[in-house]
Design a protein around this motif. Structure first.
Motif, PDB file in Angstrom:
ATOM      1  N   ARG A   7       0.861  -1.190   0.000  1.00 18.61           N
ATOM      2  CA  ARG A   7       0.000   0.000   0.000  1.00 18.61           C
ATOM      3  C   ARG A   7       0.891   1.231   0.000  1.00 18.61           C
ATOM      4  O   ARG A   7       1.866   1.310   0.762  1.00 18.61           O
ATOM      5  CB  ARG A   7      -0.911   0.008   1.220  1.00 18.61           C
ATOM      6  N   TYR A   8       0.539   2.208  -0.855  1.00 14.71           N
ATOM      7  CA  TYR A   8       1.259   3.481  -0.873  1.00 14.71           C
ATOM      8  C   TYR A   8       0.279   4.602  -0.571  1.00 14.71           C
ATOM      9  O   TYR A   8      -0.757   4.729  -1.233  1.00 14.71           O
ATOM     10  CB  TYR A   8       1.911   3.723  -2.233  1.00 14.71           C
ATOM     11  N   ASP A   9       0.608   5.395   0.448  1.00 13.09           N
ATOM     12  CA  ASP A   9      -0.209   6.542   0.861  1.00 13.09           C
ATOM     13  C   ASP A   9       0.459   7.815   0.354  1.00 13.09           C
ATOM     14  O   ASP A   9       1.458   8.258   0.913  1.00 13.09           O
ATOM     15  CB  ASP A   9      -0.311   6.563   2.390  1.00 13.09           C
ATOM     16  N   PRO A  10      -0.057   8.433  -0.728  1.00 11.17           N
ATOM     17  CA  PRO A  10       0.619   9.607  -1.285  1.00 11.17           C
ATOM     18  C   PRO A  10       0.573  10.837  -0.381  1.00 11.17           C
ATOM     19  O   PRO A  10       1.483  11.674  -0.433  1.00 11.17           O
ATOM     20  CB  PRO A  10      -0.128   9.860  -2.603  1.00 11.17           C
ATOM     21  N   ALA A  11      -0.443  10.966   0.456  1.00 15.11           N
ATOM     22  CA  ALA A  11      -0.523  12.137   1.333  1.00 15.11           C
ATOM     23  C   ALA A  11       0.619  12.149   2.333  1.00 15.11           C
ATOM     24  O   ALA A  11       1.161  13.214   2.665  1.00 15.11           O
ATOM     25  CB  ALA A  11      -1.871  12.161   2.051  1.00 15.11           C
ATOM     26  N   LEU A  12       0.995  10.975   2.810  1.00 16.56           N
ATOM     27  CA  LEU A  12       2.093  10.857   3.763  1.00 16.56           C
ATOM     28  C   LEU A  12       3.400  10.437   3.105  1.00 16.56           C
ATOM     29  O   LEU A  12       4.451  10.460   3.749  1.00 16.56           O
ATOM     30  CB  LEU A  12       1.727   9.842   4.850  1.00 16.56           C
ATOM     31  N   ASP A  13       3.314  10.027   1.828  1.00 16.10           N
ATOM     32  CA  ASP A  13       4.466   9.539   1.074  1.00 16.10           C
ATOM     33  C   ASP A  13       5.135   8.379   1.794  1.00 16.10           C
ATOM     34  O   ASP A  13       6.356   8.337   1.962  1.00 16.10           O
ATOM     35  CB  ASP A  13       5.475  10.668   0.821  1.00 16.10           C
ATOM     36  N   VAL A  14       4.308   7.421   2.212  1.00 17.54           N
ATOM     37  CA  VAL A  14       4.838   6.254   2.912  1.00 17.54           C
ATOM     38  C   VAL A  14       4.203   4.994   2.334  1.00 17.54           C
ATOM     39  O   VAL A  14       3.094   5.015   1.789  1.00 17.54           O
ATOM     40  CB  VAL A  14       4.571   6.308   4.432  1.00 17.54           C
ATOM     41  N   GLY A  15       4.921   3.896   2.456  1.00 16.76           N
ATOM     42  CA  GLY A  15       4.417   2.606   2.023  1.00 16.76           C
ATOM     43  C   GLY A  15       4.342   1.633   3.187  1.00 16.76           C
ATOM     44  O   GLY A  15       4.993   1.820   4.219  1.00 16.76           O
ATOM     45  N   ARG A  16       3.524   0.607   3.003  1.00 16.70           N
ATOM     46  CA  ARG A  16       3.396  -0.457   3.990  1.00 16.70           C
ATOM     47  C   ARG A  16       3.195  -1.754   3.220  1.00 16.70           C
ATOM     48  O   ARG A  16       2.676  -1.729   2.098  1.00 16.70           O
ATOM     49  CB  ARG A  16       2.209  -0.197   4.923  1.00 16.70           C
ATOM     50  N   SER A  17       3.587  -2.881   3.797  1.00 11.92           N
ATOM     51  CA  SER A  17       3.405  -4.147   3.088  1.00 11.92           C
ATOM     52  C   SER A  17       3.000  -5.259   4.047  1.00 11.92           C
ATOM     53  O   SER A  17       3.233  -5.169   5.259  1.00 11.92           O
ATOM     54  CB  SER A  17       4.675  -4.530   2.329  1.00 11.92           C
ATOM     55  N   TRP A  18       2.370  -6.283   3.460  1.00 11.30           N
ATOM     56  CA  TRP A  18       1.914  -7.457   4.193  1.00 11.30           C
ATOM     57  C   TRP A  18       2.418  -8.705   3.477  1.00 11.30           C
ATOM     58  O   TRP A  18       2.514  -8.725   2.248  1.00 11.30           O
ATOM     59  CB  TRP A  18       0.392  -7.529   4.239  1.00 11.30           C
ATOM     60  N   ALA A  19       2.674  -9.763   4.224  1.00 10.59           N
ATOM     61  CA  ALA A  19       3.048 -11.043   3.635  1.00 10.59           C
ATOM     62  C   ALA A  19       1.788 -11.764   3.163  1.00 10.59           C
ATOM     63  O   ALA A  19       0.763 -11.773   3.857  1.00 10.59           O
ATOM     64  CB  ALA A  19       3.791 -11.896   4.654  1.00 10.59           C
ATOM     65  N   ALA A  20       1.857 -12.366   1.980  1.00 12.31           N
ATOM     66  CA  ALA A  20       0.774 -13.188   1.459  1.00 12.31           C
ATOM     67  C   ALA A  20       1.188 -14.659   1.522  1.00 12.31           C
ATOM     68  O   ALA A  20       2.365 -14.973   1.430  1.00 12.31           O
ATOM     69  CB  ALA A  20       0.449 -12.794   0.017  1.00 12.31           C
ATOM     70  N   PRO A  21       0.220 -15.572   1.665  1.00 11.34           N
ATOM     71  CA  PRO A  21       0.554 -16.998   1.772  1.00 11.34           C
ATOM     72  C   PRO A  21       0.751 -17.672   0.420  1.00 11.34           C
ATOM     73  O   PRO A  21       0.351 -18.804   0.211  1.00 11.34           O
ATOM     74  CB  PRO A  21      -0.667 -17.566   2.494  1.00 11.34           C
ATOM     75  N   GLY A  22       1.399 -16.973  -0.499  1.00 11.40           N
ATOM     76  CA  GLY A  22       1.622 -17.489  -1.843  1.00 11.40           C
ATOM     77  C   GLY A  22       1.769 -16.342  -2.816  1.00 11.40           C
ATOM     78  O   GLY A  22       1.805 -15.167  -2.430  1.00 11.40           O
ATOM     79  N   GLN A  23       1.866 -16.653  -4.094  1.00  6.45           N
ATOM     80  CA  GLN A  23       2.021 -15.645  -5.126  1.00  6.45           C
ATOM     81  C   GLN A  23       0.697 -14.888  -5.312  1.00  6.45           C
ATOM     82  O   GLN A  23      -0.247 -15.409  -5.895  1.00  6.45           O
ATOM     83  CB  GLN A  23       2.451 -16.287  -6.441  1.00  6.45           C
ATOM     84  N   ALA A  24       0.655 -13.666  -4.831  1.00  3.84           N
ATOM     85  CA  ALA A  24      -0.543 -12.837  -4.948  1.00  3.84           C
ATOM     86  C   ALA A  24      -0.515 -12.145  -6.308  1.00  3.84           C
ATOM     87  O   ALA A  24       0.328 -11.286  -6.561  1.00  3.84           O
ATOM     88  CB  ALA A  24      -0.586 -11.802  -3.829  1.00  3.84           C
ATOM     89  N   GLY A  25      -1.439 -12.524  -7.194  1.00  3.75           N
ATOM     90  CA  GLY A  25      -1.443 -11.977  -8.546  1.00  3.75           C
ATOM     91  C   GLY A  25      -2.067 -10.612  -8.659  1.00  3.75           C
ATOM     92  O   GLY A  25      -1.732  -9.846  -9.564  1.00  3.75           O
ATOM     93  N   TRP A  26      -2.996 -10.292  -7.738  1.00  5.70           N
ATOM     94  CA  TRP A  26      -3.713  -9.019  -7.781  1.00  5.70           C
ATOM     95  C   TRP A  26      -4.404  -8.768  -6.446  1.00  5.70           C
ATOM     96  O   TRP A  26      -4.598  -9.688  -5.654  1.00  5.70           O
ATOM     97  CB  TRP A  26      -4.751  -9.011  -8.918  1.00  5.70           C
ATOM     98  N   ILE A  27      -4.788  -7.510  -6.232  1.00  6.67           N
ATOM     99  CA  ILE A  27      -5.584  -7.121  -5.074  1.00  6.67           C
ATOM    100  C   ILE A  27      -6.612  -6.099  -5.533  1.00  6.67           C
ATOM    101  O   ILE A  27      -6.285  -5.181  -6.308  1.00  6.67           O
ATOM    102  CB  ILE A  27      -4.720  -6.570  -3.927  1.00  6.67           C
ATOM    103  N   LEU A  28      -7.868  -6.240  -5.086  1.00  3.57           N
ATOM    104  CA  LEU A  28      -8.941  -5.319  -5.462  1.00  3.57           C
ATOM    105  C   LEU A  28      -9.876  -5.131  -4.274  1.00  3.57           C
ATOM    106  O   LEU A  28     -10.080  -6.061  -3.474  1.00  3.57           O
ATOM    107  CB  LEU A  28      -9.726  -5.872  -6.660  1.00  3.57           C
ATOM    108  N   PRO A  29     -10.464  -3.932  -4.147  1.00 10.64           N
ATOM    109  CA  PRO A  29     -11.372  -3.685  -3.025  1.00 10.64           C
ATOM    110  C   PRO A  29     -12.684  -4.442  -3.184  1.00 10.64           C
ATOM    111  O   PRO A  29     -13.196  -4.604  -4.289  1.00 10.64           O
ATOM    112  CB  PRO A  29     -11.591  -2.172  -3.090  1.00 10.64           C
ATOM    113  N   SER A  30     -13.228  -4.906  -2.061  1.00 12.81           N
ATOM    114  CA  SER A  30     -14.504  -5.611  -2.076  1.00 12.81           C
ATOM    115  C   SER A  30     -15.561  -4.800  -1.332  1.00 12.81           C
ATOM    116  O   SER A  30     -15.252  -3.900  -0.547  1.00 12.81           O
ATOM    117  CB  SER A  30     -14.363  -7.010  -1.471  1.00 12.81           C
ATOM    118  N   ALA A  31     -16.823  -5.138  -1.573  1.00 13.96           N
ATOM    119  CA  ALA A  31     -17.939  -4.347  -1.071  1.00 13.96           C
ATOM    120  C   ALA A  31     -18.069  -4.404   0.453  1.00 13.96           C
ATOM    121  O   ALA A  31     -18.749  -3.553   1.043  1.00 13.96           O
ATOM    122  CB  ALA A  31     -19.232  -4.821  -1.723  1.00 13.96           C
TER     123      ALA A  31
END
Length: 291
Positions: free
Chosen positions: A41-65
């Motif tokens: 995740r990149y937050d442009p207002a703060l100009d900082v990034g954060r990351s999480w470990a996935a339990p395998g090859q994560a091909g994509w991420i998209l928001p859900s309802a």
């Protein structure tokens, strides 16, 4: 300040940075590093990034309802909660294809999640496109290829763009209101020595942008498939762009170090970083997946 020339804004050194998506509810850009099993995740207002470990090859991420996220792992579609880093399986449409993984995805205007798979060894034509909506996940019937990319939709959702990366072709398919696919025609062919078409994205004017893996650039094509613009990068492997920011007029681009030897990396110290540039056009508002 975002300029027309791409510049690195987050140094992550991604092996295979992919799937950038602007999430308005977070005012942040999310993306993955497939080979490193990371969600970023990149937050442009703060100009900082954060990351999480996935339990395998994560091909994509998209928001859900539900306020969380959908993530494509080799075993299927999972729900991801950034609060505790947990992943929960939802759909496993390719349990019979253990050599496949997921590679790219988007959310259609109706909230349906569309994603593609591929042979992780990049050899067999075992990559298919799927549609998941309201608890049902089905194969779309589009032809199988080795490496799928996309899909992406026209502004009204009636046209689906999808990519055969190794075949260096981008296809255009009619889509009905119920999500069924119709006529398919060739949209664009990438010429020799120009790289491979990677992730596609459509802007507010209905034009398609594609990253060029090994091509040092992104390109913009008009709705008829005519090349309009090419933007050069200081790195060879540009994978996909996403439009973000409050006005959706900043283009974010993921890149990759995959396939680059030490000599190439010495010449491309920014390879794998997240880039930004002014595309001169706005993007389309994002949608959330109802899966």
């Amino acid at each position: 300040m975002i300029t027309a020339d791409p510049r690195s804004i987050l140094s992550v050194g991604a092996t295979l940075g992919e799937g950038p998506v602007w999430v308005a509810r977070d005012a942040a850009l999310w993306f993955v590093d497939i080979k490193a099993h990371r969600v970023h995740r990149y937050d442009p207002a703060l100009d900082v990034g954060r990351s999480w470990a996935a339990p395998g090859q994560a091909g994509w991420i998209l928001p859900s309802a539900d306020g969380l996220f959908a993530v494509g792992l080799p075993s299927g579609v999972h729900r991801f909660d950034p609060a505790d880093g947990s992943f929960r399986a939802l759909h496993a449409p390719e349990a019979h294809l253990p050599g496949n993984r997921q590679n790219d995805a988007c959310v259609a205007p109706d909230g349906a999640l569309w994603f593609g798979t591929m042979d992780d060894a990049e050899a067999q034509a075992s990559g298919y496109f799927y549609r998941c909506h309201q608890g049902r996940c089905v194969e779309t019937g589009l032809p199988a290829v080795s490496i799928t990319n996309g899909p992406a939709f026209s502004p009204d959702g009636s046209i689906l763009y999808h990519t055969d990366t190794l075949g260096k072709r981008i296809w255009r398919t009619d889509v009905a209101s119920d999500g069924s696919v119709g006529n398919t025609t060739l949209f664009a062919r990438i010429e020799e020595d120009a790289g491979y078409p990677d992730g596609p994205t459509v802007d507010a004017e209905g034009c398609l942008w594609t990253g060029l893996f090994g091509g040092w650039a992104v390109r913009r094509y008009d709705p008829a498939g005519k090349l309009m613009r090419e933007i050069r990068f200081p790195v060879a492997n540009v994978t996909k762009i996403a439009f973000g920011g409050e006005d959706l007029r900043t283009a974010y681009a993921t890149t990759a170090r995959k396939g680059l030897d030490m000599t190439a990396l010495t010449k491309q110290p920014l390879a794998g970083d997240l880039f930004a540039f002014d595309p001169g056009v706005a993007g389309l508002p994002g949608h959330v997946a109802t899966i």
